[in-house]
Design a protein around this motif. Structure first.
Motif, PDB file in Angstrom:
ATOM      1  N   ALA A   1      21.659  27.065  36.158  1.00  0.00           N
ATOM      2  CA  ALA A   1      20.218  27.293  36.124  1.00  0.00           C
ATOM      3  C   ALA A   1      19.649  27.663  37.489  1.00  0.00           C
ATOM      4  O   ALA A   1      18.628  28.349  37.562  1.00  0.00           O
ATOM      5  CB  ALA A   1      19.508  26.048  35.589  1.00  0.00           C
ATOM      6  N   VAL A   2      20.279  27.230  38.553  1.00  0.00           N
ATOM      7  CA  VAL A   2      19.710  27.488  39.870  1.00  0.00           C
ATOM      8  C   VAL A   2      20.421  28.610  40.604  1.00  0.00           C
ATOM      9  O   VAL A   2      19.999  28.989  41.691  1.00  0.00           O
ATOM     10  CB  VAL A   2      19.740  26.213  40.750  1.00  0.00           C
ATOM     11  CG1 VAL A   2      18.828  25.160  40.167  1.00  0.00           C
ATOM     12  CG2 VAL A   2      21.157  25.698  40.908  1.00  0.00           C
ATOM     13  N   ASN A   3      21.479  29.146  40.072  1.00  0.00           N
ATOM     14  CA  ASN A   3      22.201  30.250  40.703  1.00  0.00           C
ATOM     15  C   ASN A   3      22.762  31.162  39.628  1.00  0.00           C
ATOM     16  O   ASN A   3      23.953  31.127  39.328  1.00  0.00           O
ATOM     17  CB  ASN A   3      23.320  29.731  41.609  1.00  0.00           C
ATOM     18  CG  ASN A   3      23.948  30.840  42.426  1.00  0.00           C
ATOM     19  OD1 ASN A   3      23.344  31.885  42.625  1.00  0.00           O
ATOM     20  ND2 ASN A   3      25.145  30.614  42.902  1.00  0.00           N
ATOM     21  N   PRO A   4      21.893  31.965  39.005  1.00  0.00           N
ATOM     22  CA  PRO A   4      22.304  32.777  37.862  1.00  0.00           C
ATOM     23  C   PRO A   4      22.941  34.106  38.251  1.00  0.00           C
ATOM     24  O   PRO A   4      23.116  34.969  37.390  1.00  0.00           O
ATOM     25  CB  PRO A   4      20.975  32.999  37.137  1.00  0.00           C
ATOM     26  CG  PRO A   4      19.974  33.064  38.238  1.00  0.00           C
ATOM     27  CD  PRO A   4      20.449  32.092  39.270  1.00  0.00           C
ATOM     28  N   ARG A   5      23.280  34.294  39.534  1.00  0.00           N
ATOM     29  CA  ARG A   5      23.747  35.595  40.003  1.00  0.00           C
ATOM     30  C   ARG A   5      25.273  35.666  39.976  1.00  0.00           C
ATOM     31  O   ARG A   5      25.948  35.512  40.997  1.00  0.00           O
ATOM     32  CB  ARG A   5      23.212  35.876  41.402  1.00  0.00           C
ATOM     33  CG  ARG A   5      21.705  36.047  41.428  1.00  0.00           C
ATOM     34  CD  ARG A   5      21.148  35.828  42.821  1.00  0.00           C
ATOM     35  NE  ARG A   5      21.810  36.617  43.826  1.00  0.00           N
ATOM     36  CZ  ARG A   5      21.363  37.786  44.299  1.00  0.00           C
ATOM     37  NH1 ARG A   5      20.233  38.285  43.834  1.00  0.00           N
ATOM     38  NH2 ARG A   5      22.013  38.428  45.232  1.00  0.00           N
ATOM     39  N   GLY A   6      25.799  35.868  38.799  1.00  0.00           N
ATOM     40  CA  GLY A   6      27.233  36.035  38.688  1.00  0.00           C
ATOM     41  C   GLY A   6      27.533  36.947  37.507  1.00  0.00           C
ATOM     42  O   GLY A   6      27.163  36.630  36.379  1.00  0.00           O
ATOM     43  N   PRO A   7      28.184  38.127  37.735  1.00  0.00           N
ATOM     44  CA  PRO A   7      28.655  38.599  39.032  1.00  0.00           C
ATOM     45  C   PRO A   7      27.503  38.839  40.016  1.00  0.00           C
ATOM     46  O   PRO A   7      26.376  39.086  39.612  1.00  0.00           O
ATOM     47  CB  PRO A   7      29.355  39.918  38.711  1.00  0.00           C
ATOM     48  CG  PRO A   7      29.482  39.978  37.238  1.00  0.00           C
ATOM     49  CD  PRO A   7      28.486  39.069  36.647  1.00  0.00           C
ATOM     50  N   ASN A   8      27.835  38.764  41.298  1.00  0.00           N
ATOM     51  CA  ASN A   8      26.838  39.010  42.339  1.00  0.00           C
ATOM     52  C   ASN A   8      26.796  40.508  42.601  1.00  0.00           C
ATOM     53  O   ASN A   8      27.527  41.024  43.434  1.00  0.00           O
ATOM     54  CB  ASN A   8      27.204  38.246  43.618  1.00  0.00           C
ATOM     55  CG  ASN A   8      26.204  38.472  44.739  1.00  0.00           C
ATOM     56  OD1 ASN A   8      25.172  39.115  44.555  1.00  0.00           O
ATOM     57  ND2 ASN A   8      26.513  37.951  45.904  1.00  0.00           N
ATOM     58  N   ARG A   9      25.929  41.220  41.909  1.00  0.00           N
ATOM     59  CA  ARG A   9      25.872  42.682  42.011  1.00  0.00           C
ATOM     60  C   ARG A   9      24.956  43.168  43.127  1.00  0.00           C
ATOM     61  O   ARG A   9      25.015  44.339  43.499  1.00  0.00           O
ATOM     62  CB  ARG A   9      25.418  43.275  40.672  1.00  0.00           C
ATOM     63  CG  ARG A   9      26.321  42.903  39.504  1.00  0.00           C
ATOM     64  CD  ARG A   9      25.983  43.710  38.265  1.00  0.00           C
ATOM     65  NE  ARG A   9      26.734  43.265  37.109  1.00  0.00           N
ATOM     66  CZ  ARG A   9      27.999  43.576  36.859  1.00  0.00           C
ATOM     67  NH1 ARG A   9      28.658  44.333  37.709  1.00  0.00           N
ATOM     68  NH2 ARG A   9      28.618  43.124  35.778  1.00  0.00           N
ATOM     69  N   HIS A  10      24.102  42.305  43.648  1.00  0.00           N
ATOM     70  CA  HIS A  10      23.108  42.744  44.627  1.00  0.00           C
ATOM     71  C   HIS A  10      23.422  42.322  46.053  1.00  0.00           C
ATOM     72  O   HIS A  10      22.921  42.934  46.988  1.00  0.00           O
ATOM     73  CB  HIS A  10      21.720  42.209  44.254  1.00  0.00           C
ATOM     74  CG  HIS A  10      21.189  42.738  42.964  1.00  0.00           C
ATOM     75  ND1 HIS A  10      21.521  42.195  41.741  1.00  0.00           N
ATOM     76  CD2 HIS A  10      20.345  43.767  42.699  1.00  0.00           C
ATOM     77  CE1 HIS A  10      20.896  42.873  40.777  1.00  0.00           C
ATOM     78  NE2 HIS A  10      20.178  43.821  41.334  1.00  0.00           N
ATOM     79  N   GLY A  11      24.221  41.273  46.224  1.00  0.00           N
ATOM     80  CA  GLY A  11      24.551  40.812  47.553  1.00  0.00           C
ATOM     81  C   GLY A  11      23.430  40.027  48.215  1.00  0.00           C
ATOM     82  O   GLY A  11      22.325  39.897  47.683  1.00  0.00           O
ATOM     83  N   HIS A  12      23.709  39.496  49.404  1.00  0.00           N
ATOM     84  CA  HIS A  12      22.729  38.712  50.141  1.00  0.00           C
ATOM     85  C   HIS A  12      23.162  38.622  51.597  1.00  0.00           C
ATOM     86  O   HIS A  12      24.251  39.072  51.970  1.00  0.00           O
ATOM     87  CB  HIS A  12      22.560  37.320  49.530  1.00  0.00           C
ATOM     88  CG  HIS A  12      23.827  36.540  49.370  1.00  0.00           C
ATOM     89  ND1 HIS A  12      24.739  36.806  48.382  1.00  0.00           N
ATOM     90  CD2 HIS A  12      24.345  35.513  50.088  1.00  0.00           C
ATOM     91  CE1 HIS A  12      25.760  35.978  48.470  1.00  0.00           C
ATOM     92  NE2 HIS A  12      25.548  35.181  49.514  1.00  0.00           N
ATOM     93  N   ILE A  13      22.308  38.049  52.429  1.00  0.00           N
ATOM     94  CA  ILE A  13      22.582  37.854  53.849  1.00  0.00           C
ATOM     95  C   ILE A  13      22.448  36.373  54.154  1.00  0.00           C
ATOM     96  O   ILE A  13      21.447  35.745  53.791  1.00  0.00           O
ATOM     97  CB  ILE A  13      21.609  38.660  54.733  1.00  0.00           C
ATOM     98  CG1 ILE A  13      21.785  40.166  54.488  1.00  0.00           C
ATOM     99  CG2 ILE A  13      21.832  38.346  56.210  1.00  0.00           C
ATOM    100  CD1 ILE A  13      20.761  41.034  55.214  1.00  0.00           C
ATOM    101  N   ILE A  14      23.471  35.808  54.800  1.00  0.00           N
ATOM    102  CA  ILE A  14      23.380  34.425  55.240  1.00  0.00           C
ATOM    103  C   ILE A  14      23.252  34.397  56.762  1.00  0.00           C
ATOM    104  O   ILE A  14      23.511  35.390  57.445  1.00  0.00           O
ATOM    105  CB  ILE A  14      24.596  33.586  54.795  1.00  0.00           C
ATOM    106  CG1 ILE A  14      25.876  34.062  55.486  1.00  0.00           C
ATOM    107  CG2 ILE A  14      24.748  33.622  53.285  1.00  0.00           C
ATOM    108  CD1 ILE A  14      27.043  33.105  55.286  1.00  0.00           C
TER     109      ILE A  14
END
Length: 686
Positions: free
Chosen positions: A505-518
Motif C-alpha cells: 500500500a505504501v510502495n506501489p511502484r513495481g515494476p519501477n518504470r519511472h525511476g527516482h533519485i536518492i
C-alpha cells in the motif's frame, strides 16, 4: 547509458535484501511520521543528511564549509527561468533567454589525419581514429590557465550504430568473416577523446589540429595500474607481464580529479567479447556472451606482427595451455575506471583497477578536504546491482592540485585505498561494507577465503558485493556531490524486473518504470550513511500511488540518468526515458533544482513534494529519438555543455533549436550542444 543498445539485464543471482523491500519499510515509516509521531525522529537521528523526512530532521555535523543548518544554496541564489513545456519535435527546445548551438558532432576532425565528415559514410577507419567518435556521453571541461573561454573538453563515445556508420549496412564475406576495415572503423568510433575549445566573441568552436586534440579507442595502448597490475589475471600475449592492455570501450558516465585528470567509465563492455567455452565466474556475473558477441569483431582477419590478435582478442575462449597462448584474459583488462591526463598528450590512459571491475556508470568525487581521504562514488548500471565508493589511503594534500606529474598523483590516490559497497537499512541509515580480504561474508568466512586475495576480489567485484550482503538497486547510474555540503545524490533509472509481489500500500511502484533519485550523507569515518529519497520520477497524471513527489506537467520526468551539481549548488539532471506515460508527452530533457531551497516552515530541507513544485523546473528538451546526457560547465557557469545521443533526425544546422521541415531527412549525428544566456549571464540562476 543508451536505452537502444544498453544491456541492463538482471544477472544478480543472490538473495540480498532488495532496495524495493528496504523502501517498502522506509516509506511505511514515512507514513507514520506524516501522522505526527514525534518519536519517529529517533529513527534517523545522528550523523547524516542535512535535510528532513517529512518533518524529522536528520542532523548533520558541521564541517569545513558546511553550516550546521545544512544550507546548500549560495545566499540569494534562485532559479532564473520558467519551466518550459514538453516537446516532441526534431529539434531542441530551451528556456526563454537562452541559445543552444551544435558543437563537434560525430566525425568532426581533430587533426589533419582525418578527412572532413562525409554524409555518404565513406570516411575511413583512419579518419574515425582521428575524429569525434559516435554517441557522445559523459564529459568534463578542463580550463586552460583557469580560463572560462579556452579549455579542453574530455568526452566519452559510448557505442556505435553500425547502420549509421556503414550506410550500406555492416557486411559479411562469404566465409562469414567481417571486413577488417569495417571492424577497425567500429573500434575507432568507440572510446573517449580530448578536444580543444575556444570561445571567440561568444561563439564556441573546435580548435582545429590543436596539439592536445586526441582520441582513445578500443585499440589504444593503455597502462594497467593498481592491485591487478602484473597479476596472472591480466597477462595476455599482448602484455606477457600484465602491465599494459589495448583499448577502452562503452564509455558512458565520467568523473574527474582535483589534480586535473579525467575519469572515463567502462560500462557495457562485456558485449564486445564472446566465450565459446566455460565462462569463469567473473565473466558469467558480468554477462560475457557465450554464443555471439555484439559486433563479431573476433571474426575479422587481423595482421601479423605487432598487430597479432588485433581481432582474435575479442574471443576469450581458453584454447591454449596457458593465458599467454590465447586471449582468455582479454576481458579481464576491461571494466574499470580509466584515468586520462588531458593536458599531456604524451601519456597513456591508465586503468585504475583498485576502483573495482563492473559496468561502471559515473565516478563523482566528494568534496576534497585537506588532511582527509579523497572519495569517489560509482554506480553499476544494471538491474539489481550496487552502489560503490572508493576512499583513498592517502589524505588529500592541496599542493597535489598543481602536481607536474598528474598520473603519478593519480597512482597516489587511486591505487591505494579501500573499495566499499553500500547496504541500505529501512530506518534511513546504511553502512559501507569494505571489499577486502578480511570482510566477512553472509555465509561465513571472509572475502579472502572466497576469492583468494585482493586482485581476485576486484576481478569479481559484483560477486564480492553479493557475498557481503550489499543492497540490490534499481539500475544505479550517475552520482554527484553537492559542493556546498557534501550530500551525495544517485540516479536510480528504473527497474523493469521488480515484480508486483513486492508492491504494497505504501510502495506501489513495481515494476519501477519511472525511476527516482536518492541522496545520503556519509559519516566522518566513511563507514555509515543516512539517506532519503529526493524525488520520484512519474507522469503528472499517474495518481498518488505513482506520483509520490506530486510532479506536474511542467516537471514530470522518468528514468533519471546523467546528473551533476554546478559550483553554486544547483542540481541538474537528465533523462533516458522509455516510459510511454512521460515519453508520449515529451522527449528526453534536462531539469534543474536547488535542493538547499526546498525547505519546510522550520527551514529544514525536504525532498521534492506536492508543496514545492516550483523548485524543480524543465530547462531543456532534446530532439525526437535522443537521450540527453553528459553535462559540463565552464568555471564561471556561463556556458553549459550537454550531449545529444542517438537523435532520430537532427541536427540540420548549427542552431540546435532548428528542426527538419518539409519531410527533410538528415543523417543523424550525436553532438555536443553549447548553451549560453543571451545576455551573457550565469546559466539557470538570478
Amino acid at each position: 547509458m543508451s536505452r537502444d543498445t544498453g544491456d541492463n539485464l538482471d544477472r544478480n543471482p543472490g538473495t540480498n535484501t532488495a532496495m524495493a523491500t528496504v523502501m517498502d519499510i522506509y516509506l511505511s515509516r514515512r507514513s507514520v511520521m506524516r501522522g505526527g509521531l514525534a518519536a519517529a525522529v529517533t529513527l534517523i537521528a545522528g550523523t547524516g543528511l542535512g535535510g528532513c523526512v517529512n518533518g524529522a530532521e536528520i542532523r548533520r555535523p558541521a564541517g569545513p564549509g558546511v553550516s550546521a543548518s545544512g544550507n546548500a544554496a549560495r545566499s540569494g541564489l534562485t532559479l532564473g527561468f520558467d519551466s518550459i513545456p514538453g516537446s516532441r519535435t526534431d529539434a531542441c527546445t530551451i528556456a526563454k533567454g537562452y541559445r543552444a548551438r551544435v558543437l563537434a558532432p560525430w566525425g568532426t576532425p581533430l587533426n589533419r589525419k582525418a578527412a572532413p565528415w562525409k554524409p555518404d559514410g565513406s570516411n575511413t577507419a583512419v579518419d574515425q581514429a582521428n575524429a569525434m567518435g559516435m554517441h557522445h556521453d559523459g564529459m568534463h571541461f578542463f580550463p586552460i590557465d583557469g580560463s572560462s573561454d579556452d579549455g579542453l573538453l574530455a568526452i566519452n563515445f559510448e557505442y556505435i550504430d553500425p547502420a549509421a556508420l556503414h550506410p550500406a549496412g555492416p557486411t559479411r564475406a562469404a566465409n562469414g568473416k567481417r571486413p577488417a576495415e569495417e571492424v577497425r572503423k567500429e573500434i575507432n568510433a568507440h572510446g573517449a577523446g580530448v578536444v580543444r575549445l575556444r570561445n571567440v566573441h561568444g561563439h564556441w568552436q573546435v580548435v582545429e589540429n590543436d596539439p592536445l586534440n586526441r582520441r582513445f579507442t578500443t585499440a589504444s595502448p593503455m597502462h594497467i595500474s593498481g592491485p591487478l597490475r602484473g597479476t596472472a589475471h591480466v597477462k595476455t600475449p599482448y602484455s606477457t607481464a600484465g602491465t599494459h592492455c589495448r583499448g577502452t570501450n562503452n564509455n558512458c558516465g565520467n568523473g574527474y580529479t582535483p589534480w586535473g585528470t579525467y575519469l572515463t567509465c567502462e560500462e557495457n563492455w562485456p558485449g564486445i567479447f564472446v566465450n565459446h567455452g566455460t565462462c569463469p565466474e567473473d565473466q558469467r556475473r558480468l554477462g560475457v556472451a557465450t554464443s555471439s558477441s555484439q559486433y563479431q569483431w573476433e571474426s575479422a582477419a587481423g595482421d601479423s606482427g605487432e598487430d597479432a590478435g588485433e581481432f582474435a582478442r575479442f574471443d576469450v575462449t581458453a584454447k591454449g595451455t596457458s593465458a599467454l597462448e590465447d586471449y582468455r584474459n582479454e576481458a579481464s583488462t576491461y571494466g574499470y575506471i580509466v584515468e586520462i591526463d588531458p593536458y599531456d598528450r604524451t601519456t597513456l590512459a591508465t586503468k585504475r583497477t583498485a576502483l573495482g571491475r563492473f559496468r561502471h556508470e559515473g565516478c563523482a568525487p566528494g568534496v576534497p578536504v585537506a588532511g582527509k581521504p579523497l572519495v569517489w562514488y560509482m554506480g553499476d548500471d544494471s538491474n539489481n546491482e550496487y552502489l560503490y565508493k572508493w576512499v583513498s589511503q592517502a589524505p588529500w594534500d592541496p599542493a597535489d592540485a598543481q602536481a607536474a606529474n598528474r598520473l603519478a598523483t593519480g597512482a597516489k590516490y587511486l591505487d591505494h585505498g579501500t573499495l566499499y559497497v553500500a547496504r541500505f537499512e529501512a530506518d534511513g541509515t546504511g553502512v559501507w561494507l569494505p571489499l577486502d580480504v578480511f570482510t566477512p561474508t553472509t555465509e561465513g568466512g571472509t572475502l579472502g577465503a572466497r576469492f583468494g586475495d585482493l586482485p581476485g576480489i576486484l576481478l569479481n567485484t559484483r560477486g564480492a558485493a553479493d557475498a557481503v550482503g550489499a543492497t540490490p538497486m534499481d539500475r544505479p547510474e550517475w552520482t554527484t556531490v553537492n559542493p556546498l555540503n557534501g550530500d551525495v545524490y544517485l540516479t536510480l533509472t528504473n527497474n523493469s524486473t521488480r515484480t508486483p509481489d513486492k508492491v504494497d500500500a505504501v510502495n506501489p511502484r513495481g515494476p519501477n518504470r519511472h525511476g527516482h533519485i536518492i541522496r545520503w550523507h556519509d559519516s566522518d569515518d566513511h563507514l555509515r550513511l543516512t539517506w532519503d529519497i529526493f524525488v520520484f520520477g512519474a507522469n503528472a497524471g499517474g495518481g498518488a500511488e505513482i506520483n509520490r513527489s506530486g510532479l506536474t506537467e511542467l516537471n514530470q520526468f522518468a528514468s533519471p540518468d546523467g546528473m551533476r551539481f554546478d559550483s553554486r549548488g544547483v542540481l541538474w539532471f537528465e533523462t533516458d526515458n522509455s516510459e510511454s506515460t512521460v515519453s508520449d508527452y515529451t522527449n528526453d530533457q534536462l531539469l534543474a533544482v536547488i535542493p538547499g531551497l526546498l525547505v519546510d516552515a522550520a527551514g529544514r530541507q525536504v525532498p521534492v513534494n506536492g508543496q514545492n513544485q516550483g523548485g524543480l523546473r524543465r530547462f531543456f528538451v532534446g530532439p525526437n529519438g535522443c537521450e540527453v546526457t553528459g553535462i559540463a560547465f565552464t568555471p564561471d557557469n556561463r556556458t553549459l555543455f550537454v550531449n545529444i545521443q542517438h537523435p532520430g533526425n537532427w541536427p540540420v544546422s548549427e542552431d540546435a533549436t532548428e528542426g527538419a521541415v518539409g519531410g527533410k531527412r538528415v543523417r543523424p549525428r550525436s553532438s555536443t550542444v553549447v548553451i549560453q544566456r543571451e545576455d551573457g549571464g550565469e546559466i539557470g540562476t538570478v
